[in-house]
Write a protein that holds these residues in place. Sequence first.
Motif, short mmCIF file in Angstrom:
data_model
loop_
_atom_site.label_atom_id
_atom_site.label_comp_id
_atom_site.label_asym_id
_atom_site.label_seq_id
_atom_site.Cartn_x
_atom_site.Cartn_y
_atom_site.Cartn_z
N ALA A 1 25.87 25.35 4.69
CA ALA A 1 27.01 24.85 3.90
C ALA A 1 28.06 25.92 3.67
O ALA A 1 29.25 25.60 3.49
CB ALA A 1 26.50 24.30 2.58
N ASP A 2 27.65 27.19 3.67
CA ASP A 2 28.60 28.28 3.42
C ASP A 2 29.18 28.86 4.71
O ASP A 2 29.92 29.84 4.66
CB ASP A 2 27.91 29.40 2.63
CG ASP A 2 27.48 28.93 1.24
OD1 ASP A 2 28.28 28.23 0.59
OD2 ASP A 2 26.35 29.26 0.83
N GLY A 3 28.80 28.28 5.84
CA GLY A 3 29.34 28.75 7.11
C GLY A 3 28.57 29.87 7.77
O GLY A 3 29.00 30.40 8.80
N TYR A 4 27.41 30.25 7.20
CA TYR A 4 26.59 31.28 7.83
C TYR A 4 25.87 30.67 9.04
O TYR A 4 25.37 29.54 8.97
CB TYR A 4 25.57 31.85 6.85
CG TYR A 4 26.18 32.76 5.81
CD1 TYR A 4 26.37 34.11 6.07
CD2 TYR A 4 26.58 32.26 4.57
CE1 TYR A 4 26.93 34.96 5.13
CE2 TYR A 4 27.15 33.10 3.61
CZ TYR A 4 27.33 34.44 3.90
OH TYR A 4 27.89 35.27 2.97
N CYS A 5 25.81 31.45 10.09
CA CYS A 5 25.22 30.98 11.35
C CYS A 5 23.87 31.63 11.59
O CYS A 5 23.69 32.83 11.35
CB CYS A 5 26.17 31.32 12.51
SG CYS A 5 25.55 30.89 14.14
N ARG A 6 22.91 30.83 12.04
CA ARG A 6 21.60 31.33 12.46
C ARG A 6 21.39 30.96 13.92
O ARG A 6 21.62 29.81 14.31
CB ARG A 6 20.46 30.73 11.63
CG ARG A 6 20.42 31.21 10.19
CD ARG A 6 19.20 30.63 9.45
NE ARG A 6 17.96 31.15 9.99
CZ ARG A 6 16.99 30.40 10.53
NH1 ARG A 6 17.11 29.10 10.60
NH2 ARG A 6 15.87 30.96 10.96
N ILE A 7 20.98 31.93 14.73
CA ILE A 7 20.64 31.66 16.12
C ILE A 7 19.16 31.28 16.15
O ILE A 7 18.30 32.07 15.74
CB ILE A 7 20.90 32.89 17.01
CG1 ILE A 7 22.35 33.38 16.83
CG2 ILE A 7 20.61 32.57 18.47
CD1 ILE A 7 23.41 32.38 17.17
N VAL A 8 18.86 30.08 16.62
CA VAL A 8 17.48 29.57 16.53
C VAL A 8 16.79 29.48 17.88
O VAL A 8 15.59 29.20 17.94
CB VAL A 8 17.45 28.20 15.82
CG1 VAL A 8 17.93 28.34 14.39
CG2 VAL A 8 18.28 27.15 16.56
N GLY A 9 17.51 29.68 18.95
CA GLY A 9 16.86 29.60 20.26
C GLY A 9 17.90 29.68 21.36
O GLY A 9 19.07 29.97 21.13
N ARG A 10 17.45 29.45 22.59
CA ARG A 10 18.36 29.52 23.74
C ARG A 10 18.16 28.32 24.63
O ARG A 10 17.03 27.95 24.96
CB ARG A 10 18.11 30.81 24.54
CG ARG A 10 18.46 32.06 23.78
CD ARG A 10 18.42 33.28 24.67
NE ARG A 10 17.07 33.63 25.11
CZ ARG A 10 16.23 34.36 24.39
NH1 ARG A 10 16.57 34.77 23.19
NH2 ARG A 10 15.04 34.66 24.86
N LEU A 11 19.28 27.71 25.01
CA LEU A 11 19.18 26.65 26.01
C LEU A 11 18.77 27.28 27.33
O LEU A 11 17.97 26.73 28.08
CB LEU A 11 20.53 25.95 26.17
CG LEU A 11 21.02 25.11 24.99
CD1 LEU A 11 22.39 24.55 25.28
CD2 LEU A 11 20.04 23.97 24.72
N LYS A 12 19.32 28.41 27.62
CA LYS A 12 18.94 29.15 28.82
C LYS A 12 17.71 29.98 28.47
O LYS A 12 17.42 30.23 27.31
CB LYS A 12 20.09 30.05 29.26
CG LYS A 12 21.40 29.29 29.49
CD LYS A 12 22.56 30.25 29.61
CE LYS A 12 23.88 29.49 29.67
NZ LYS A 12 25.06 30.37 29.66
N ASP A 13 17.03 30.44 29.46
CA ASP A 13 15.78 31.16 29.20
C ASP A 13 15.96 32.67 29.28
O ASP A 13 15.07 33.40 29.70
CB ASP A 13 14.68 30.70 30.17
CG ASP A 13 15.09 30.85 31.63
OD1 ASP A 13 14.27 30.52 32.51
OD2 ASP A 13 16.23 31.27 31.90
N MET A 14 17.13 33.14 28.87
CA MET A 14 17.40 34.57 28.87
C MET A 14 16.37 35.34 28.04
O MET A 14 15.94 34.87 27.00
CB MET A 14 18.79 34.81 28.30
CG MET A 14 19.23 36.25 28.29
SD MET A 14 20.90 36.40 27.64
CE MET A 14 20.58 36.19 25.88
N ILE A 15 16.02 36.51 28.53
CA ILE A 15 15.11 37.41 27.83
C ILE A 15 15.95 38.54 27.24
O ILE A 15 16.85 39.06 27.90
CB ILE A 15 14.07 38.00 28.81
CG1 ILE A 15 13.26 36.88 29.50
CG2 ILE A 15 13.13 38.98 28.11
CD1 ILE A 15 12.53 37.35 30.76
N ILE A 16 15.68 38.91 25.99
CA ILE A 16 16.36 40.07 25.40
C ILE A 16 15.30 41.15 25.19
O ILE A 16 14.46 41.05 24.32
CB ILE A 16 17.05 39.73 24.07
CG1 ILE A 16 18.08 38.61 24.28
CG2 ILE A 16 17.73 40.96 23.50
CD1 ILE A 16 18.80 38.19 23.02
#
Length: 560
Positions: free
Chosen positions: A442-457
């Motif tokens: 609601a406050d505009g904070y973003c969370r990255i929850v996964g990847r559509l692509k299977d990139m490895i970091i």
Amino acid sequence: MSQPTPSYVNGASRKPLLGETVGALLDRVAAAHADRPALVVRAQGVRMDYRRFHAEVERVAAGLLALGLAPGDRVGIWAPNRAEWVLLQFAAPKAGLVLVNINPAYRLHELEYALNKVGCRALVLPRRFKTSHYLELLGELAPELAAAAPGRLRAARLPELREVILLDEAAAPGTRAWRELGALADAAAYAKLRKVEAELSFDDPVNIQFTSGTTGAPKGATLTHHNIVNNGCFIGEAMRLTERDRLCIPVPFYHCFGMVLGNLACVTHGACMVVPGEGFDALSTLETVQEERCTGLHGVPTMFIAELEHPRFGEFDLSSLRTGIMAGSPCPIEVMRRVVEEMHMAEVTIAYGMTETSPVSFQTVPDDPLERRVDSVGRVHPHLEVKLVDEAGRIVPRGEPGELCTRGYSVMRGYWGDPERTREAIDEGGWMHTGDLATLDADGYCRIVGRLKDMIIRGGENVYPREIEEFLYTHPKVRDVQVFGVPDAKFGEQVCAWVRLREGYAASEAEIQDYCRRHLAYFKVPHYVRFVESFPMTVTGKVQKYLMREAMVEELAARG
């Protein structure tokens, strides 16, 4: 009943975008902060204020034009962090040239592809660094170099390459020494530089960075002056940088982290770039922060962990620190707490982005609570739009996951020489599709929850399985291969390859790894290799990598 709030945000800002080229930016900042420190490179004993840094950049720019390079030509740099890298970062765009960042870990296969994909006319490289003998590797690709006059290379495998500039005191056959650029920078060269600068547009391409794709070969993300000048500026704004700051930059320059979040964030604010060494070393980084009284420090989580866990960590006075950026992979909250408390970085920020968006789209600010700097990547950057969409392209409600799409000044021009893959990434509305799954609260904070692509970091390095798979298909014993990431306590993820061998052949894990090691960057070499008879498949014949990942996690857990 009220409609749910859509997952769309835009970065309203009172601070206008900069309408400057990289060269015009440096001219303005150097005039305003001439006597302030600009660049410190401890390993080389280099110390420059902005007056001298500006003069050196102009000398290199004029020298490059004197070689016969023309605006729009591509100049590759295949080198670790050095003073020359920073000078070239600003000199190439001043001369209207396009700087091509080449990962220092690249081997022959990757180097040949990169140079030819974008048609590099010149290449800057050191003779060697650690175990990499760059000049010898180039000689394998271009044996004609040994008999060529400087500037007149004609190599069968590198048909566009003409100039090889060596970061060494003395030139080698077929090359020029870096210092020769100064001798070429005469009055005529400076006059040519002024003419070129007067004709530049901030929408001109200025930088190509290779980002491997899930469809195989690396793609050359092409960025403009406008892209990186403004992104560097707003990154520095989020860090609250001023001309009094001294930023320690141990992250690599070939990547946006070092080049934009580091160097350009500093120069846009008249701050000092402090380079602890050619490659990351926890001890030299700690020494540099103490000796240079750095106020900021960049790194991926694994770098901060290495610094905190160094046996001599307690010996260093890090009280000058206040800010910096942690990015590249998710940060464990305990690590963040220790960075804030033990390294005095109360204003450390988290940033998220991708090379194709210059790179930062979201960033936390010092006022954000510590928990928000760990469980989110902050709020949208100024002058950018972000929406999260479902598979049909519809914006999802707040709190629901969707693919993160970015639009605005930061979106690249495209992939060099690849309109088809550009169209796949940037839609008709100008939205860059990141492939990352995210949520907006609601406050505009973003969370990255996964990847559509299977990139490895892996330790902050992006690794794309398809590129490794396609390379492994060239091994004479390999029938089929699937590459994916498995969790790793130190690096976040490690590369794992499941291999099906051809009938009647046998191979070892070491054999596959050695084959990769000769041709691919070290971080792409599979840490785990398993030989299998088949892959888990859906009824429609699609490989299920998540089942392979689960199986490997179980196996590794059982091994303890």
